[in-house]
Design an enzyme around this catalytic site. Structure first.
Site, PDB file in Angstrom:
ATOM      1  N   LYS A  10      -3.431  10.502  25.751  1.00 44.71           N
ATOM      2  CA  LYS A  10      -2.568  10.844  24.605  1.00 44.71           C
ATOM      3  C   LYS A  10      -3.353  11.688  23.608  1.00 44.71           C
ATOM      4  O   LYS A  10      -4.591  11.630  23.553  1.00 44.71           O
ATOM      5  CB  LYS A  10      -2.026   9.585  23.918  1.00 44.71           C
ATOM      6  CG  LYS A  10      -3.079   8.639  23.295  1.00 44.71           C
ATOM      7  CD  LYS A  10      -3.483   8.975  21.883  1.00 44.71           C
ATOM      8  CE  LYS A  10      -4.536   8.026  21.325  1.00 44.71           C
ATOM      9  NZ  LYS A  10      -5.261   8.517  20.160  1.00 44.71           N
ATOM     10  N   ASP A 137      -3.277   0.989  20.772  1.00 47.86           N
ATOM     11  CA  ASP A 137      -2.653   2.179  21.351  1.00 47.86           C
ATOM     12  C   ASP A 137      -1.924   1.878  22.658  1.00 47.86           C
ATOM     13  O   ASP A 137      -1.264   2.758  23.218  1.00 47.86           O
ATOM     14  CB  ASP A 137      -3.712   3.269  21.601  1.00 47.86           C
ATOM     15  CG  ASP A 137      -4.128   3.958  20.303  1.00 47.86           C
ATOM     16  OD1 ASP A 137      -3.396   3.830  19.306  1.00 47.86           O
ATOM     17  OD2 ASP A 137      -5.193   4.609  20.302  1.00 47.86           O
TER      18      ASP A 137
HETATM   19  O1  C5P Z   1      -6.629  -2.512  18.386  1.00 45.52           O
HETATM   20  P1  C5P Z   1      -7.899  -1.797  18.724  1.00 45.52           P
HETATM   21  O2  C5P Z   1      -8.855  -2.656  19.491  1.00 45.52           O
HETATM   22  O3  C5P Z   1      -7.646  -0.477  19.362  1.00 45.52           O
HETATM   23  O4  C5P Z   1      -8.587  -1.477  17.318  1.00 45.52           O
HETATM   24  C1  C5P Z   1      -9.966  -1.242  17.176  1.00 45.52           C
HETATM   25  C2  C5P Z   1     -10.360  -1.429  15.732  1.00 45.52           C
HETATM   26  O5  C5P Z   1      -9.777  -0.412  14.933  1.00 45.52           O
HETATM   27  C3  C5P Z   1      -9.893  -2.722  15.116  1.00 45.52           C
HETATM   28  O6  C5P Z   1     -10.833  -3.731  15.286  1.00 45.52           O
HETATM   29  C4  C5P Z   1      -9.755  -2.371  13.642  1.00 45.52           C
HETATM   30  O7  C5P Z   1     -11.013  -2.406  13.018  1.00 45.52           O
HETATM   31  C5  C5P Z   1      -9.346  -0.921  13.683  1.00 45.52           C
HETATM   32  N1  C5P Z   1      -7.890  -0.705  13.536  1.00 45.52           N
HETATM   33  C6  C5P Z   1      -7.303  -0.813  12.282  1.00 45.52           C
HETATM   34  N2  C5P Z   1      -5.952  -0.582  12.148  1.00 45.52           N
HETATM   35  C7  C5P Z   1      -5.198  -0.228  13.213  1.00 45.52           C
HETATM   36  C8  C5P Z   1      -5.794  -0.103  14.486  1.00 45.52           C
HETATM   37  C9  C5P Z   1      -7.141  -0.334  14.612  1.00 45.52           C
HETATM   38  O8  C5P Z   1      -7.970  -1.138  11.290  1.00 45.52           O
HETATM   39  N3  C5P Z   1      -3.908   0.022  13.041  1.00 45.52           N
END
Ligand code: C5P
Length: 291
Positions: A10, A137
């Site tokens: 993406k 994502d």
């Molecule tokens: O959900 P994912 O593991 O992809 O997110 C990685 C990190 O990015 C999370 O631990 C968080 O610190 C940050 N994040 C965030 N807000 C979001 C998505 C991710 O703060 N909407």
């Protein structure tokens, strides 16, 4: 039982951060677009137990830390299906730590493939929910297409598909840490924001020029290092006649949009001489999920 399927990368046509949530996550507003660059995911299930992941990149984890394994575990936990040894093999074509959703799309693909293999017909919303519990994502990557993603990335609104076009991607030889970039965000200090509503309007009008001009990613303003490199890639893409160029997700890949194949191919050939990790792709559409 074995199924092989493509897992599409993406790009973010826009990335905006609206507010910080009580749990530390951020409330996003971004337009996501699937592209043809893809990993090849093979899922094999036979009688037995355990989940293993094998990729052609030795530094990626092969155990339960891998998003693909987490996705399989979530599928079996939710459906109660038991007694299978699951082997997942992934041929990585999407660069890692690039903001192209490589890990997320592999996880989403495993959910789709297991749903097909076991004929569980969980449907889009449930697959999205299972994926959202693993990574922000993944919900988008379940069906892909052209989508407005809000909240943590789990509130999805389908948009008019982008006019077919070509994407040239360059990834510099460094990466940003996603949690670190989010930690640097000060909502009230965000100086420039993408015109997400304007992009939605350009999508409705099928106006690629207008869309490309409006793209922006708020992370570009708060990079801890390599800002100049990111800016240089943008200039290089624009110099090669990209209609617009922007960093995707939390980087470090930068992409440019091209209306026709010849100009995209020329740009790719020229930029490949400078950036080792350079890719030529085109837009990809939505995947239909059986209900
Ligand atoms: O959900 P994912 O593991 O992809 O997110 C990685 C990190 O990015 C999370 O631990 C968080 O610190 C940050 N994040 C965030 N807000 C979001 C998505 C991710 O703060 N909407």
């Amino acid at each position: 039982m074995t199924i092989t399927a493509p897992a599409y990368a993406k790009i973010n046509l826009s990335l905006d951060i609206v507010s910080k949530m009580d749990d530390g996550y951020h409330n996003m507003r971004m337009i996501m677009q699937s592209i043809s660059l893809c990993d090849e995911v093979t899922v094999q299930c036979e009688l037995g137990s355990g989940i293993t992941v094998q990729t052609d990149l030795s530094y990626l984890p092969g155990d339960e830390r891998n998003i693909a394994a987490k996705a399989a575990k979530a599928f079996f936990a939710h459906t109660g299906i038991d007694g299978y040894k699951t082997r997942i093999r992934i041929k990585k074509n999407i660069p890692v730590c690039a903001g192209l959703g490589g890990g997320s799309t592999d996880g989403a693909c495993v959910l789709r493939v297991l749903d097909e293999m076991f004929e569980t017909k969980l449907g889009h919303d449930l697959l999205k929910k299972l994926g959202g519990g693993i990574g922000s994502d993944i919900p988008f990557c379940i069906a892909g297409g052209t989508v407005l993603a809000e909240g943590k990335g789990d509130i999805l609104t389908e948009l008019s598909p982008i006019p077919h076009c070509y994407i040239v991607i360059c990834k510099p030889p460094f990466a940003f840490s996603t949690p670190e970039l989010f930690r640097r965000v000060k909502i009230d200090k965000i100086r420039a924001r993408p015109d997400t509503d304007g992009i939605i309007e350009s999508l409705k009008n099928g106006d690629l020029n207008d869309l490309s001009r409006r793209m922006y990613n708020v992370f570009e303003d708060i990079l801890p290092k390599g800002e100049r490199d990111i800016a240089n890639i943008k200039y290089a893409l624009l110099d090669q006649n990209a209609l617009g160029a922007v960093m995707t997700g939390t980087g470090s890949a930068v992409f440019g949009i091209f209306e026709n194949e010849t100009s995209a191919t020329n740009a790719y050939e020229n930029l490949k001489l400078i950036y080792k990790e350079c890719f030529l792709a085109e837009t990809a559409g939505k995947i239909e999920i059986p209900n």
